[in-house]
Scaffold this motif. Sequence first.
Motif, PDB file in Angstrom:
ATOM      1  N   GLU A  24     -17.515  -0.847  16.357  1.00  0.00           N
ATOM      2  CA  GLU A  24     -16.708  -1.646  17.275  1.00  0.00           C
ATOM      3  C   GLU A  24     -16.389  -3.000  16.651  1.00  0.00           C
ATOM      4  O   GLU A  24     -17.268  -3.689  16.134  1.00  0.00           O
ATOM      5  CB  GLU A  24     -17.457  -1.851  18.594  1.00  0.00           C
ATOM      6  CG  GLU A  24     -16.674  -2.659  19.618  1.00  0.00           C
ATOM      7  CD  GLU A  24     -17.459  -2.922  20.895  1.00  0.00           C
ATOM      8  OE1 GLU A  24     -16.909  -3.581  21.798  1.00  0.00           O
ATOM      9  OE2 GLU A  24     -18.619  -2.479  20.969  1.00  0.00           O
ATOM     10  N   ALA A  25     -15.126  -3.361  16.657  1.00  0.00           N
ATOM     11  CA  ALA A  25     -14.682  -4.665  16.149  1.00  0.00           C
ATOM     12  C   ALA A  25     -14.360  -5.574  17.328  1.00  0.00           C
ATOM     13  O   ALA A  25     -13.555  -5.221  18.187  1.00  0.00           O
ATOM     14  CB  ALA A  25     -13.461  -4.498  15.255  1.00  0.00           C
ATOM     15  N   VAL A  26     -14.999  -6.723  17.381  1.00  0.00           N
ATOM     16  CA  VAL A  26     -14.814  -7.673  18.482  1.00  0.00           C
ATOM     17  C   VAL A  26     -13.904  -8.803  18.007  1.00  0.00           C
ATOM     18  O   VAL A  26     -14.238  -9.528  17.056  1.00  0.00           O
ATOM     19  CB  VAL A  26     -16.170  -8.245  18.959  1.00  0.00           C
ATOM     20  CG1 VAL A  26     -15.946  -9.229  20.105  1.00  0.00           C
ATOM     21  CG2 VAL A  26     -17.105  -7.119  19.388  1.00  0.00           C
ATOM     22  N   LYS A  27     -12.776  -8.954  18.653  1.00  0.00           N
ATOM     23  CA  LYS A  27     -11.790  -9.952  18.237  1.00  0.00           C
ATOM     24  C   LYS A  27     -12.326 -11.368  18.417  1.00  0.00           C
ATOM     25  O   LYS A  27     -12.890 -11.706  19.449  1.00  0.00           O
ATOM     26  CB  LYS A  27     -10.495  -9.764  19.028  1.00  0.00           C
ATOM     27  CG  LYS A  27      -9.360 -10.672  18.598  1.00  0.00           C
ATOM     28  CD  LYS A  27      -8.093 -10.352  19.369  1.00  0.00           C
ATOM     29  CE  LYS A  27      -6.946 -11.262  18.994  1.00  0.00           C
ATOM     30  NZ  LYS A  27      -5.712 -10.942  19.738  1.00  0.00           N
ATOM     31  N   ILE A  28     -12.104 -12.199  17.387  1.00  0.00           N
ATOM     32  CA  ILE A  28     -12.522 -13.603  17.438  1.00  0.00           C
ATOM     33  C   ILE A  28     -11.326 -14.513  17.669  1.00  0.00           C
ATOM     34  O   ILE A  28     -11.294 -15.292  18.615  1.00  0.00           O
ATOM     35  CB  ILE A  28     -13.236 -14.007  16.127  1.00  0.00           C
ATOM     36  CG1 ILE A  28     -14.475 -13.143  15.904  1.00  0.00           C
ATOM     37  CG2 ILE A  28     -13.614 -15.488  16.159  1.00  0.00           C
ATOM     38  CD1 ILE A  28     -15.124 -13.367  14.543  1.00  0.00           C
ATOM     39  N   THR A 256      -5.831 -11.819  11.909  1.00  0.00           N
ATOM     40  CA  THR A 256      -6.715 -11.653  13.055  1.00  0.00           C
ATOM     41  C   THR A 256      -8.125 -11.413  12.537  1.00  0.00           C
ATOM     42  O   THR A 256      -8.344 -10.580  11.660  1.00  0.00           O
ATOM     43  CB  THR A 256      -6.286 -10.454  13.932  1.00  0.00           C
ATOM     44  OG1 THR A 256      -4.951 -10.668  14.393  1.00  0.00           O
ATOM     45  CG2 THR A 256      -7.207 -10.309  15.137  1.00  0.00           C
ATOM     46  N   ASN A 257      -9.072 -12.178  13.070  1.00  0.00           N
ATOM     47  CA  ASN A 257     -10.462 -12.057  12.658  1.00  0.00           C
ATOM     48  C   ASN A 257     -11.260 -11.275  13.700  1.00  0.00           C
ATOM     49  O   ASN A 257     -11.098 -11.474  14.914  1.00  0.00           O
ATOM     50  CB  ASN A 257     -11.093 -13.439  12.488  1.00  0.00           C
ATOM     51  CG  ASN A 257     -10.539 -14.185  11.286  1.00  0.00           C
ATOM     52  OD1 ASN A 257     -10.413 -13.626  10.208  1.00  0.00           O
ATOM     53  ND2 ASN A 257     -10.187 -15.448  11.479  1.00  0.00           N
ATOM     54  N   TYR A 258     -12.123 -10.384  13.214  1.00  0.00           N
ATOM     55  CA  TYR A 258     -12.985  -9.597  14.071  1.00  0.00           C
ATOM     56  C   TYR A 258     -14.428  -9.761  13.622  1.00  0.00           C
ATOM     57  O   TYR A 258     -14.715  -9.916  12.429  1.00  0.00           O
ATOM     58  CB  TYR A 258     -12.629  -8.097  14.001  1.00  0.00           C
ATOM     59  CG  TYR A 258     -11.279  -7.761  14.573  1.00  0.00           C
ATOM     60  CD1 TYR A 258     -11.129  -7.454  15.931  1.00  0.00           C
ATOM     61  CD2 TYR A 258     -10.151  -7.725  13.754  1.00  0.00           C
ATOM     62  CE1 TYR A 258      -9.889  -7.124  16.450  1.00  0.00           C
ATOM     63  CE2 TYR A 258      -8.895  -7.396  14.272  1.00  0.00           C
ATOM     64  CZ  TYR A 258      -8.790  -7.104  15.627  1.00  0.00           C
ATOM     65  OH  TYR A 258      -7.550  -6.775  16.144  1.00  0.00           O
ATOM     66  N   LYS A 259     -15.329  -9.682  14.577  1.00  0.00           N
ATOM     67  CA  LYS A 259     -16.753  -9.633  14.284  1.00  0.00           C
ATOM     68  C   LYS A 259     -17.165  -8.178  14.242  1.00  0.00           C
ATOM     69  O   LYS A 259     -16.929  -7.424  15.187  1.00  0.00           O
ATOM     70  CB  LYS A 259     -17.540 -10.367  15.374  1.00  0.00           C
ATOM     71  CG  LYS A 259     -19.057 -10.277  15.239  1.00  0.00           C
ATOM     72  CD  LYS A 259     -19.577 -11.232  14.209  1.00  0.00           C
ATOM     73  CE  LYS A 259     -21.112 -11.279  14.253  1.00  0.00           C
ATOM     74  NZ  LYS A 259     -21.662 -12.243  13.271  1.00  0.00           N
ATOM     75  N   ILE A 260     -17.734  -7.734  13.133  1.00  0.00           N
ATOM     76  CA  ILE A 260     -18.229  -6.370  13.048  1.00  0.00           C
ATOM     77  C   ILE A 260     -19.627  -6.366  12.441  1.00  0.00           C
ATOM     78  O   ILE A 260     -19.975  -7.239  11.641  1.00  0.00           O
ATOM     79  CB  ILE A 260     -17.301  -5.443  12.229  1.00  0.00           C
ATOM     80  CG1 ILE A 260     -17.245  -5.882  10.760  1.00  0.00           C
ATOM     81  CG2 ILE A 260     -15.918  -5.387  12.811  1.00  0.00           C
ATOM     82  CD1 ILE A 260     -16.524  -4.869   9.857  1.00  0.00           C
TER      83      ILE A 260
END
Length: 263
Positions: A24-28, A256-260
């Motif tokens: 799951e990638a959480v959008k930052i 777009t940055n994601y937290k993974i």
Amino acid sequence: MKKLLFLLFMFSFSLVLGQIPKIEAVKINTFAVTADTFLGFDSFGFYYWIKNNVLIKTNSDATFEYKNVSLGKITAVDLQNPLKVVVFYENFNTIVIIDNQFNESQKINFSENSVPIVVSAMGIAAQNQFWIYNSLNQQIGLFDYLKKDYKTISTSFPESIKLYQSDFNTFYWIDKNNNWYACDLFGTITFKQKISNFDSIQFLNQTQLIYTKEGHLYFEDIQKKQKTTIEIPEKSFKKCYYKDQILAIFTSEGITNYKIILP
């Protein structure tokens, strides 16, 4: 009958895809960028890209630019050490080191070296050295940029390099047959595995990589023999870059940055 076989094939293919675990990638955040090539980001929060053959480094507080018209087109940039960014100009067989303010600190023209060198791949290595792939002898060498001393460390390999990447201790490459190899500082070459077709790829270490294929993003651990899908909403993107649990996706709209968290 043909229609039935097609439906059975698609059903089986869907089952195989469904068995691949997902991350799951959480959008930052997202910010607009107009760039020709996105390179990545560093631990200080600066983002790097190339626009109109100008290397740009920027964050919310400052922007730095480097260009050298006399050396032609930028071929590659090594960001491993933000205090010593390395810019490679293949057409002029030259590497330039710039500091964190993007001031030029050293320029090395390998055509002037006492040992003949034609550089077609490079990266910063440990102990004030560069990884050098010398296309004259098809061997990997190390160049000490303080002593200006060059030594060949590997045997030659005839297959041309399709893609390469390096860290301080290892030079990685994929040849034209999609074979993945690694070379250490002592010149020992290790075959890792054959890579399936990809659009872009980033090696994380000796056993892990992230790659894109047909608008999908995957994480693979060859030691664990594990492949994982990274779920992001973007179906069309130009590049991805991963560092310190942050995944940056570059599209025509921006970054777009994601937290993974990788398994």
